[in-house]
Design a protein around this motif. Structure first.
Motif, PDB file in Angstrom:
ATOM      1  N   PHE A  44       0.857  -1.182   0.000  1.00  0.00           N
ATOM      2  CA  PHE A  44       0.000   0.000   0.000  1.00  0.00           C
ATOM      3  C   PHE A  44       0.887   1.223   0.000  1.00  0.00           C
ATOM      4  CE2 PHE A  44      -2.057   3.378   2.521  1.00  0.00           C
ATOM      5  CZ  PHE A  44      -3.157   3.618   1.711  1.00  0.00           C
ATOM      6  N   ARG A  70      -8.597  -0.805  -3.301  1.00  0.00           N
ATOM      7  CA  ARG A  70      -8.547  -1.085  -1.855  1.00  0.00           C
ATOM      8  C   ARG A  70      -9.941  -1.363  -1.315  1.00  0.00           C
ATOM      9  NH1 ARG A  70      -6.345   2.821   3.011  1.00  0.00           N
ATOM     10  NH2 ARG A  70      -7.631   4.338   1.925  1.00  0.00           N
ATOM     11  N   THR A 126      -3.972   0.148   6.758  1.00  0.00           N
ATOM     12  CA  THR A 126      -3.892   1.104   5.642  1.00  0.00           C
ATOM     13  C   THR A 126      -4.931   2.204   5.799  1.00  0.00           C
ATOM     14  OG1 THR A 126      -5.413   0.028   4.052  1.00  0.00           O
ATOM     15  CG2 THR A 126      -3.102  -0.742   4.092  1.00  0.00           C
TER      16      THR A 126
END
Length: 157
Positions: A44, A70, A126
């Motif tokens: 990421f 994502r 993330t």
């Protein structure tokens, strides 16, 4: 989403240590239910927060990298998500332990079994780094729109 992200450029690069990563083994499901291990590296980059990169490395042969939305990945760990090249869904009866990912290209396709809990924890990290509502701020929209306008400009002779 295989390949680059529609010409959107990142505003800045981020040092490697600031890019959350997850390295693990996933299983490729073959005909008859046979499973083969693959090394998988999820990456990421906070400067391109709408996608994650997934590099699959077989024990023999070249690695391949996919760029996956994502949100598609996050939703797919619980419900059916995606269409076309990338689809993700929770494995029936696995109670959040496993998810399936189907990757398709013109040349080949693969069905992968993912450890859902590990991927879910990584994805959560993330979203701490770049929340969903802040993703658009990391993209260079002005540069993208300028490049679109330049593409449509009349050639001068």
């Amino acid at each position: 989403m295989d390949g680059e992200q529609s010409g959107l450029r990142m505003r800045q690069t981020t040092p490697e240590q600031d890019k959350p990563a997850l390295d693990l083994v996933v299983l490729r499901v073959l005909d008859g239910g046979t499973r083969r291990p693959l090394r998988a590296a999820f990456r990421f980059d906070p400067s391109a927060p709408m996608v994650v990169s997934l590099t699959l490395s077989p024990m023999r042969g070249p690695s391949v990298t996919w760029r996956i939305g994502r949100e598609l990945l996050r939703h797919g760990l619980h419900d059916e998500s995606g269409e076309g090249d990338v689809r993700v869904w929770a494995a029936p009866g696995e109670e959040g332990r496993a998810a399936w990912m189907r990757l398709e290209s013109r040349q080949s396709s693969a069905l992968l079994e993912l450890p859902a809990r590990a991927v879910s924890r990584w994805l959560a990290a993330t979203y701490v780094r770049v929340p969903a509502h802040a993703e658009g701020r990391a993209l260079d929209w002005d540069g993208f729109l300028t490049s679109l306008c330049d593409d449509f400009a009349e050639p001068t002779d």
